[in-house]
Design an enzyme around this catalytic site. Structure first.
Site, short mmCIF file in Angstrom:
data_model
loop_
_atom_site.label_atom_id
_atom_site.label_comp_id
_atom_site.label_asym_id
_atom_site.label_seq_id
_atom_site.Cartn_x
_atom_site.Cartn_y
_atom_site.Cartn_z
N SER A 298 -63.69 81.63 51.85
CA SER A 298 -64.47 81.75 53.07
C SER A 298 -65.78 82.51 52.90
CB SER A 298 -63.64 82.44 54.15
OG SER A 298 -63.35 83.79 53.78
N LYS B 256 -71.01 90.01 54.18
CA LYS B 256 -70.27 88.96 54.88
C LYS B 256 -70.14 89.33 56.36
CE LYS B 256 -65.93 86.31 54.51
NZ LYS B 256 -64.68 86.17 53.72
N SER C 291 -60.86 84.08 48.79
CA SER C 291 -62.11 83.80 49.49
C SER C 291 -63.36 84.33 48.82
CB SER C 291 -62.04 84.36 50.92
OG SER C 291 -61.07 83.68 51.66
#
Length: 469
Positions: free
Chosen positions: A124, A46, A148
Site C-alpha cells: 500500500s 505516507k 506494504s
C-alpha cells in the site's frame, strides 16, 4: 537541500504523471540547509502518518479534510534531526491493498516505466516508493502490515525495510491492524536508509507496543558479545516452503544469480524448513481484517472525518450515510473482519489463526542462531540448521500495466491478496526484513530476514551486498 530536488514545474509534471503525493509542502523547495544526522535530506511521509502542518487522509474520502493537532513520533524525530518533508504520499486506502490502486486520489503509477502508461507501483505504500524511484526524495516513510513497504520497493528496484515490530514508534500512525503495523523506510541508498533507521530506532512511552529499553540493551549486548558487526560470512537459510510454481523465469534467474554471487563471496546457503509458512495467508486474512474492523469503527461521523449531510441522529441514520464513503476494498475487509469475529467463526477460525500464528513464530525462531528476547528462551537449541539470516523472493510476479489486468483479477479480492504470499510470514512473526534489488533497475526484490530485534544484522549484510553489486 538534496541535489535530487526538482523545480516546482518538474515536480508538478511528475505528480501529474505518476500521482505520487496527496499533499505537497512547497516551502521545502525554498528551505535552507538543515543541520543534524539527516541534514540536507528530503523525504516523503505516507499519508496515514499524522502531521500537524498537512492533512492526513489515509487515501480515504472519509478523512479527506482531516487535520491532526500533533505530529507522529517519527515525524517529530525526522524534523528534530534535520529531515525536510516534501509532502504526504499516496497509498491504498487505510493501507489496504497491494497494488496502489485503492486510493480516493486515484492509483499511483510506477516511475521505473517512464515510457509505459500506468504500470502499477504496488502497495500500500505506493506513493512513498514512487517518490524514491522518481528521485523526488532521498527516502520515504511507509507502513508495512503484510508487505506494504517491501512489495512496492521490489517493483521499484529500491530498498524497502520493515524493522522488527516495536523497534520504531507507531504513535501517530493511523492503525490498520495494530499487531502487524510497522513503520518502514524506503530509499535507493542503503546508507541513507540506515541513517534514518538509527534516528527512528527509539523507545517511545506513548506507544504501548514499543520495544522496551531493557530488551534493546539485551539485544545490543548479544550483538557486541558475538561480534556480529565484524561478521564477514553468513549462514543463510532458504526455506523450501517458499518454492512456488509459475514464477516468471526473469525473477527466478535474478534469484539464482544473487544466490550464486553470495556463494562466491563465501556465504553458506542452508536449506531449511518452516512448515507453517503454508498457513500464513489464511492466518493473515483472518487476523488483520478482524483488527481493522475494530480500528475503523471510530469513523462514525461524530469523532473523526466526514459527516454526511443526510445524517440525522433522531432518525437513526447517522452512521450509514457517513460510512458509505469507505472505498470498495475497505468495505470488503470490514465484511470479512465482522465475519471472522462472529460467534462460530471466532471459535473455529480466529482462535485457530492465533494459535497457528504462535506456531509460525516458534518455527521461525527455531532456525535462527541468535536468541529471541521476547520468547525468553533459556536454552536455545543449536543445530547444523541454525542460520544468521533467511532469504526469499519479495514477489512472485512482475508489476503489470492497468490495461493488462483482466476483469476477474480486478473484481475478485483474493487475486490481489496472494501478492503478499512471500511477505506475510515475516509480518506475522514481527521479524526485521529488507527487500533489496538483486539486479539494479529491474522490478524484482529479494528479502533478507533476521531474528527478532537483530535489525542491525540485516542492515550490516545489506551494506556488504551493496558494496559487491
Amino acid at each position: 537541500m538534496s541535489a535530487r530536488l526538482r523545480t516546482l514545474a518538474e515536480l508538478a509534471e511528475l505528480q501529474a504523471k505518476y500521482n505520487i503525493f496527496t499533499h505537497l509542502k512547497g516551502d521545502v523547495l525554498k528551505g535552507s540547509q538543515r543541520s543534524g544526522p539527516l541534514g540536507g535530506l528530503v523525504c516523503g511521509i505516507k499519508d496515514n502518518i499524522v502531521t500537524k502542518d498537512m492533512p492526513t487522509t489515509c487515501g480515504s474520502e472519509i478523512l479527506r479534510d482531516y487535520q491532526s493537532p500533533f505530529d507522529a513520533t517519527v515525524v517529530k524525530l525526522l524534523k528534530k534531526n534535520g529531515g525536510a518533508i516534501l509532502g504526504k504520499t499516496n497509498l491504498d486506502e487505510f493501507g489496504m491493498g497491494s497494488r496502489g490502486m485503492h486510493s480516493c486520489f486515484g492509483p499511483t503509477y510506477n516511475p521505473l516505466y517512464p515510457e509505459t502508461d500506468q504500470v502499477i507501483m504496488g502497495g500500500s505504500s505506493s506513493g512513498s516508493a514512487a517518490a524514491v524511484v522518481a528521485d523526488l526524495v532521498d527516502f520515504s516513510l511507509g507502513t508495512d502490515t503484510g508487505g506494504s513497504v517491501r512489495l512496492p520497493a521490489a517493483y521499484g528496484s529500491i530498498y524497502g525495510f520493515k524493522p522488527s515490530y516495536g523497534r520504531i514508534s507507531r504513535y501517530g500512525v493511523i492503525a490498520y491492524a495494530q499487531s502487524l503495523d510497522t513503520v518502514g523506510i524506503l530509499s535507493k541508498d542503503i546508507g541513507i536508509l540506515r541513517k534514518v533507521y538509527n534516528v527512528l530506532n527509539n523507545y517511545d512511552e506513548k506507544d504501548p507496543t514499543s520495544l522496551e529499553e531493557k530488551l534493546r540493551v539485551k539485544i545490543q549486548g548479544y550483538y557486541k558479545e558475538q561480534k556480529l558487526k565484524e561478521k564477514k560470512k553468513y549462514r543463510i537459510g532458504i526455506a523450501r516452503e517458499f518454492n512456488q510454481e509459475n514464477i516468471p523465469e526473469e525473477i527466478m534467474s535474478a534469484l539464482t544469480g544473487f544466490i550464486s554471487t553470495l556463494m562466491k563471496q563465501g556465504h553458506e546457503i542452508i536449506p531449511i524448513s518452516i512448515p507453517s509458512i503454508k498457513n500464513a495467508l489464511p492466518i493473515y486474512y483472518t487476523i488483520s481484517p478482524a483488527e481493522a474492523v475494530s480500528n475503523l469503527s471510530r469513523y462514525d461521523g461524530i469523532r473523526y472525518g466526514y459527516r454526511d449531510s443526510e445524517s440525522d441522529i433522531s432518525d437513526n441514520i447517522l452512521f450509514a450515510p457517513t460510512r458509505k464513503n469507505f472505498g470498495k476494498e475497505v468495505r470488503n475487509r470490514i465484511l470479512l473482519g465482522n465475519y471472522n469475529l462472529c460467534s462460530d467463526s471466532f471459535k473455529n477460525n480466529y482462535i485457530r489463526a492465533q494459535k497457528l500464528r504462535v506456531q509460525l513464530i516458534d518455527e521461525m525462531d527455531a532456525v535462527f542462531e541468535a536468541p529471541n528476547v521476547l520468547l525468553n528462551n533459556k536454552e536455545k537449541r543449536h543445530s547444523s540448521d541454525n542460520v544468521d539470516l533467511i532469504l526469499c523472493l519479495t514477489s512472485m510476479n512482475l508489476p503489470k500495466g492497468l490495461k493488462n489486468f483482466s476483469s476477474a483479477e480486478l473484481e475478485i479480492p483474493t487475486n490481489e491478496y496472494i501478492n503478499d504470499i512471500f511477505t506475510m510470514p515475516m509480518s506475522l512473526a514481527g521479524l526485521p526484513t529488507l527487500s533489496l534489488p538483486p539486479v539494479k533497475g529491474k522490478p524484482i526484490g529479494v528479502q533478507i530476514i533476521g531474528q527478532y530485534g537483530f535489525d542491525d544484522v540485516v542492515l550490516d549484510f545489506a551494506e556488504r551486498v551493496d558494496s559487491i553489486q
